[in-house]
Design an enzyme around this catalytic site. Sequence first.
Site, short mmCIF file in Angstrom:
data_model
loop_
_atom_site.label_atom_id
_atom_site.label_comp_id
_atom_site.label_asym_id
_atom_site.label_seq_id
_atom_site.Cartn_x
_atom_site.Cartn_y
_atom_site.Cartn_z
N GLN A 338 0.82 -1.21 0.00
CA GLN A 338 0.00 0.00 0.00
C GLN A 338 0.86 1.27 0.00
O GLN A 338 0.48 2.27 -0.60
CB GLN A 338 -0.92 -0.02 1.23
CG GLN A 338 -1.92 -1.16 1.18
CD GLN A 338 -2.64 -1.37 2.50
OE1 GLN A 338 -2.20 -0.91 3.54
NE2 GLN A 338 -3.75 -2.09 2.45
N ASP A 571 -4.73 -1.96 17.33
CA ASP A 571 -6.09 -2.17 16.84
C ASP A 571 -6.51 -3.63 16.95
O ASP A 571 -7.66 -3.95 16.66
CB ASP A 571 -6.20 -1.71 15.38
CG ASP A 571 -5.28 -2.51 14.46
OD1 ASP A 571 -4.09 -2.17 14.40
OD2 ASP A 571 -5.74 -3.48 13.82
N GLU A 624 -3.22 5.33 10.06
CA GLU A 624 -4.62 4.93 10.11
C GLU A 624 -5.24 5.60 11.32
O GLU A 624 -4.67 5.59 12.42
CB GLU A 624 -4.76 3.42 10.21
CG GLU A 624 -4.45 2.70 8.91
CD GLU A 624 -4.69 1.20 8.98
OE1 GLU A 624 -4.97 0.70 10.10
OE2 GLU A 624 -4.58 0.52 7.95
N TYR A 627 -9.71 2.88 14.69
CA TYR A 627 -10.80 2.08 14.14
C TYR A 627 -12.08 2.20 14.98
O TYR A 627 -13.17 2.00 14.47
CB TYR A 627 -10.41 0.60 14.12
CG TYR A 627 -9.43 0.17 13.06
CD1 TYR A 627 -8.94 1.04 12.10
CD2 TYR A 627 -8.98 -1.16 13.03
CE1 TYR A 627 -8.04 0.62 11.14
CE2 TYR A 627 -8.09 -1.59 12.07
CZ TYR A 627 -7.61 -0.70 11.13
OH TYR A 627 -6.73 -1.13 10.18
#
Length: 726
Positions: A338, A571, A624, A627
């Site tokens: 990614q 996470d 990120e 979550y």
Amino acid sequence: MARPLPAAGSLAALSLAAALLTAAPAPAATAATVLPTGLATVVDAASGKCLDARGAATANGTVVQQYTCNGTTAQQWSFTDAGGGYVRINSRNDTDQVADVADVSTADNAPVHLWTYGGGANQQWLPVDEGGGAFHFVNRGSGKCLDDPGASTADSVQFVQYTCNGTAAQRFQVTPVSQNPDDPDLGPNVLLLDPSMSSATVQSRLDSVFRQQETNQFGSQRYAVLFKPGTYNADVNVGFYTQVLGLGLTPDAVNVNGAVHAEADWFQGNATQNFWRGAENLSVTPKNGGDRWAVSQAAAYRRMHLRGNLALDDGGWSSGGYLADSRIDGQVNSGSQQQWLTRNSQLGSWTGSNWNMVFVGSQGVPATSFPNPPHTTVAKSPVSREKPFLYIDGSGKYQVFVPGTRTDSTGTSWANGTPAGTSLPLSRFYVVKPGATAAQINAALAAGQNLLVTPGVYHLDQTLKVTRPDTVVLGLGLATFVPDNGVTAMTVADVDGVKVAGVLFDAGTTSSKTLVEVGPAGSTASHAADPTSLHDVYFRVGGAGVGKAATGLVVNSKNVIGDHMWIWRADHGSGVGWTSNTADTGLVVNGDDVTMYGLFVEHFQKYQTVWNGNGGRTYFFQNEMPYDPPSQSSWMNGSTRGYAAYKVADSVTSHQAYGLGSYCYFNVNPSVTADRALEAPDNPNVRFTSMVTVSLGGTGTISHVVNNTGGPSNATTNVANLVRYP
């Protein structure tokens, strides 16, 4: 070597497992031949502690116990052939004294002690090779195994015999005690490999470590595998918490014919959880023309020379990594990666792209073409220093090489032979080994010593204080510091040239205000001529258990260099939840002229990164968002929905950043929205180049890329790109 079993869960599997564990051992003559011929330490795999003669005594009846490894002669043993593949286990302090099952017992839990050797079957042990220098020992008289009762981890527990069951309590790592005075004692979790060893021995030891670490994502085991200069025929598969590295001054001093690789077989080709490992200072000649390094965060591939091609995925997703100071003769194929940062490296060529591929100070790399494809290239690294490393000099002495600072550099530091820098003898280091306390480490620092931290997990009841200029703190094998009772794990004074490298800071169960602080608040001194640098320094809040910290890293000093950091609020794993592993912010930069290469900050509950200092530079940022906000109301910054991933304070007048990616995956409540990924003052000297936001699977929304510009990323438009701002 263990034999494969059927899939767990079936009666057939359980029956066969039991049969294998109770079956007669493999022919012992072969097993015994791979035991060290000289003195050795014997370390229980369940506890990580050494076989020890209590009180260093030699009298009949002396308890054979486990105790924190300390290098004393009470923990050194030799093996003498007793016939039929059996050996007697002799105490160094009196070789007539051997490990003996008390009273010639055949019962479970019969204690083991020292007794004068008289030829009894209860004094003879069958060493059964489990690979990688690990053995279990079967008593000739009883047929039962040497055992750490209850898999205890406490000091002073007496060993017993117990029905062989294949558990870690009955597995012992046997490591030679070097008779070469130049080979240091680097503790029980360092495997020192020599080219004079047979390829079978080398491979067996490598395989043993990998078997234990392949899926051991949150375990406490840590390993460093050190290759002395020379050539090896080996397949080096690198699992969790394993660092493999060469002991040469340049990578070409150690050549591996075969592979040094990371795979995702354990996760069906998905490498998004291939964390916490490293390959360093080796050259590799791959058998099939190519190698694989399928990893995500905290998995550095640095100071490597690969004579072939390199794949960065294993067929499934991979989530970013770090290639630095390396030469790849062939092509690097990013595949499904990614995002990725390549710094100060020389490549034959590069192919592949996805969301955010960044190249800094590197040769043979693509030109900037963001976002089609999303390549961002910066010709030179403005200021950099490579990671310190352990090596063996031409006279056989162990030293730590500390590379010098480079400015406006391209390519590797070692392209022209010996790199620029300084060598420090190991005598100037306190070698931190399992069992060391924070007080002992601080005493060494106060005495002017550097630290070489061997693989292990170290609980700290006080803050480690680095106060001397140019101190080196070098970890091996992902050495881990855990602050207890809410203390800060480490502080660095506002001094020149401190280097912290190769360590993981893992938050404790009581919240720490900060895990690491570089420079006290209000630091003002310039360190432009000799900056402090952080290399492969990782932070974790939760995952291995409940962890809490308000902030991961605070940088108050000026001119600090960050060279690959992952700052992670977990996470997944243990102790994970919105009210469990609480953590506000990953990184706060207050110092001026701070430069970051390869900055990964994820899942914090407020801002991920806050930059208050002027003159800051970031080359590659990956993020990120958390979550797990349970609702929009639980994740608000005043009237703003959510918190930006990268916040440049309103007071900042100069800042630049290249290649920034921020992703959302609000899987607890997909209706959650972040108003923006990046937040900065509108100032022409605060500049961003090559930005991307992604709504992973359309789960949640990032409305804008920076301030009120760009975007959205949502269920309709997953990916949003912005070439520059302003």
